[in-house]
Scaffold this motif. Structure first.
Motif, mmCIF file in Angstrom:
data_model
loop_
_atom_site.group_PDB
_atom_site.id
_atom_site.type_symbol
_atom_site.label_atom_id
_atom_site.label_comp_id
_atom_site.label_asym_id
_atom_site.label_seq_id
_atom_site.Cartn_x
_atom_site.Cartn_y
_atom_site.Cartn_z
ATOM 1 N N VAL A 85 0.838 -1.195 0.000
ATOM 2 C CA VAL A 85 0.000 0.000 0.000
ATOM 3 C C VAL A 85 0.875 1.248 0.000
ATOM 4 C CG1 VAL A 85 -1.651 1.337 1.370
ATOM 5 C CG2 VAL A 85 -1.879 -1.153 1.223
ATOM 6 N N LEU A 86 0.498 2.211 -0.800
ATOM 7 C CA LEU A 86 1.054 3.559 -0.725
ATOM 8 C C LEU A 86 -0.025 4.426 -0.096
ATOM 9 C CD1 LEU A 86 3.028 5.876 -1.260
ATOM 10 C CD2 LEU A 86 2.005 6.077 -3.549
ATOM 11 N N PHE A 87 0.246 4.952 1.086
ATOM 12 C CA PHE A 87 -0.694 5.832 1.768
ATOM 13 C C PHE A 87 -0.211 7.252 1.518
ATOM 14 C CE2 PHE A 87 -3.731 5.997 5.501
ATOM 15 C CZ PHE A 87 -3.925 7.370 5.433
ATOM 16 N N ALA A 88 -0.844 7.942 0.595
ATOM 17 C CA ALA A 88 -0.533 9.343 0.301
ATOM 18 C C ALA A 88 -1.504 10.196 1.108
ATOM 19 C CB ALA A 88 -0.672 9.612 -1.194
ATOM 20 N N HIS A 89 -0.982 10.841 2.130
ATOM 21 C CA HIS A 89 -1.798 11.600 3.070
ATOM 22 C C HIS A 89 -1.760 13.080 2.687
ATOM 23 C CE1 HIS A 89 -2.721 12.226 7.641
ATOM 24 N NE2 HIS A 89 -3.754 12.511 6.871
ATOM 25 N N THR A 142 0.384 -2.983 8.371
ATOM 26 C CA THR A 142 1.654 -3.672 8.630
ATOM 27 C C THR A 142 1.453 -4.884 9.535
ATOM 28 O OG1 THR A 142 2.221 -2.104 10.396
ATOM 29 C CG2 THR A 142 3.087 -1.647 8.190
ATOM 30 N N GLN A 143 0.511 -4.829 10.464
ATOM 31 C CA GLN A 143 0.214 -5.998 11.291
ATOM 32 C C GLN A 143 -0.350 -7.134 10.452
ATOM 33 O OE1 GLN A 143 -2.322 -4.641 14.492
ATOM 34 N NE2 GLN A 143 -0.576 -4.217 15.820
ATOM 35 N N ALA A 144 -0.952 -6.789 9.323
ATOM 36 C CA ALA A 144 -1.463 -7.811 8.403
ATOM 37 C C ALA A 144 -0.333 -8.410 7.571
ATOM 38 C CB ALA A 144 -2.538 -7.209 7.495
ATOM 39 N N GLY A 145 0.890 -7.914 7.785
ATOM 40 C CA GLY A 145 2.042 -8.453 7.068
ATOM 41 C C GLY A 145 2.295 -7.776 5.732
ATOM 42 N N GLN A 146 1.680 -6.641 5.508
ATOM 43 C CA GLN A 146 1.847 -5.962 4.224
ATOM 44 C C GLN A 146 2.721 -4.718 4.369
ATOM 45 O OE1 GLN A 146 0.981 -7.233 1.312
ATOM 46 N NE2 GLN A 146 0.240 -8.974 2.505
ATOM 47 N N ARG A 147 3.380 -4.416 3.316
ATOM 48 C CA ARG A 147 4.179 -3.192 3.237
ATOM 49 C C ARG A 147 3.225 -2.007 3.135
ATOM 50 N NH1 ARG A 147 8.394 -1.953 -1.721
ATOM 51 N NH2 ARG A 147 8.437 0.307 -1.436
ATOM 52 N N CYS A 148 3.485 -0.969 3.921
ATOM 53 C CA CYS A 148 2.683 0.254 3.857
ATOM 54 C C CYS A 148 3.636 1.443 3.870
ATOM 55 C CB CYS A 148 1.701 0.338 5.018
ATOM 56 S SG CYS A 148 0.618 1.780 4.913
ATOM 57 N N ASP A 149 3.810 2.042 2.725
ATOM 58 C CA ASP A 149 4.670 3.212 2.598
ATOM 59 C C ASP A 149 3.824 4.471 2.731
ATOM 60 O OD1 ASP A 149 7.129 1.796 2.044
ATOM 61 O OD2 ASP A 149 6.245 1.304 0.104
ATOM 62 N N TYR A 150 4.290 5.373 3.568
ATOM 63 C CA TYR A 150 3.549 6.593 3.889
ATOM 64 C C TYR A 150 4.253 7.800 3.275
ATOM 65 C CZ TYR A 150 1.572 10.322 6.793
ATOM 66 O OH TYR A 150 0.956 11.466 7.250
ATOM 67 N N ARG A 151 3.487 8.629 2.599
ATOM 68 C CA ARG A 151 3.988 9.893 2.064
ATOM 69 C C ARG A 151 3.054 10.992 2.541
ATOM 70 N NH1 ARG A 151 6.865 6.286 0.955
ATOM 71 N NH2 ARG A 151 7.977 5.828 -0.946
ATOM 72 N N LEU A 156 3.692 8.268 -7.693
ATOM 73 C CA LEU A 156 3.338 6.885 -8.039
ATOM 74 C C LEU A 156 4.479 6.160 -8.730
ATOM 75 C CD1 LEU A 156 -0.378 7.035 -9.199
ATOM 76 C CD2 LEU A 156 0.559 6.095 -7.083
ATOM 77 N N ARG A 157 5.129 6.826 -9.657
ATOM 78 C CA ARG A 157 6.261 6.177 -10.352
ATOM 79 C C ARG A 157 7.390 5.838 -9.382
ATOM 80 N NH1 ARG A 157 6.455 9.618 -15.965
ATOM 81 N NH2 ARG A 157 4.874 8.375 -17.029
ATOM 82 N N GLY A 158 7.689 6.770 -8.486
ATOM 83 C CA GLY A 158 8.730 6.506 -7.504
ATOM 84 C C GLY A 158 8.386 5.315 -6.617
ATOM 85 N N TRP A 159 7.140 5.251 -6.181
ATOM 86 C CA TRP A 159 6.724 4.151 -5.322
ATOM 87 C C TRP A 159 6.709 2.827 -6.084
ATOM 88 C CZ3 TRP A 159 2.104 1.134 -4.980
ATOM 89 C CH2 TRP A 159 2.054 0.330 -3.851
ATOM 90 N N THR A 160 6.104 2.815 -7.266
ATOM 91 C CA THR A 160 6.014 1.549 -8.004
ATOM 92 C C THR A 160 7.407 1.029 -8.397
ATOM 93 O OG1 THR A 160 5.609 2.694 -10.104
ATOM 94 C CG2 THR A 160 3.681 1.933 -8.874
ATOM 95 N N SER A 161 8.355 1.933 -8.620
ATOM 96 C CA SER A 161 9.704 1.469 -8.969
ATOM 97 C C SER A 161 10.406 0.817 -7.775
ATOM 98 C CB SER A 161 10.551 2.628 -9.508
ATOM 99 O OG SER A 161 10.858 3.541 -8.476
ATOM 100 N N SER A 162 9.899 1.042 -6.563
ATOM 101 C CA SER A 162 10.497 0.429 -5.382
ATOM 102 C C SER A 162 9.895 -0.946 -5.054
ATOM 103 C CB SER A 162 10.309 1.355 -4.166
ATOM 104 O OG SER A 162 8.964 1.326 -3.713
ATOM 105 N N LEU A 163 8.862 -1.332 -5.786
ATOM 106 C CA LEU A 163 8.227 -2.626 -5.541
ATOM 107 C C LEU A 163 8.999 -3.739 -6.221
ATOM 108 C CD1 LEU A 163 4.518 -1.571 -6.158
ATOM 109 C CD2 LEU A 163 5.650 -1.918 -3.943
ATOM 110 N N ASP A 164 8.898 -4.930 -5.657
ATOM 111 C CA ASP A 164 9.541 -6.106 -6.272
ATOM 112 C C ASP A 164 8.890 -6.460 -7.577
ATOM 113 O OD1 ASP A 164 11.231 -6.286 -4.100
ATOM 114 O OD2 ASP A 164 9.928 -7.693 -3.037
#
Length: 125
Positions: free
Chosen positions: A54-58, A87-96, A117-125
């Motif tokens: 998840v990307l959480f863009a606040h 994150t407790q569900a075991g998922q990556r959550c990046d906050y911006r 979005l491009r920056g975040w998606t490029s960091s994914l496996d």
């Protein structure tokens, strides 16, 4: 975790939404004003079941000092709680954090939105 409204009985409280919301869409306004729009949506259960990164863009958020009404989609406290549940569900959550960005950043600042979005998606496996 209660609905993300911040107030029981509706997003803003009171009997009627303001005229500006009614002019936008009266039924939508009433549903968010009364809280019925999310009454059957258990946010904690939903976030605890996330199965993808998840990307959480606040974006913009503040509290009206006179009324206590949250201005923006979620508060900092709610954002932290959502991130904790994901994150407790075991998922990556990046906050911006973009406190100066409009709720619809894709419309207000499309270049920033795409770069984020491009920056975040490029960091994914």
């Amino acid at each position: 975790m209660a609905a993300m409204s911040g107030r029981s009985g509706g997003y803003f409280g009171g009997d009627e939404p303001p005229q500006s919301m009614k002019e936008y869409d009266p039924e939508w306004a009433r549903a968010f004003w009364t809280g019925s729009a999310t009454a059957s949506n258990d946010h904690a259960r939903m976030l605890a079941a996330v199965k993808a990164p998840v990307l959480f863009a606040h974006h913009y958020r503040a509290v009206d000092e006179e009324t206590g009404t949250l201005l923006g989609a979620v508060s900092d406290l709610q954002a932290r709680q959502a991130r904790r549940l994901i994150t407790q569900a075991g998922q990556r959550c990046d906050y911006r954090s973009f406190p100066d960005a409009a709720h619809a950043m894709h419309a207000g600042d499309p270049q920033r939105y795409v770069e984020t979005l491009r920056g975040w998606t490029s960091s994914l496996d």
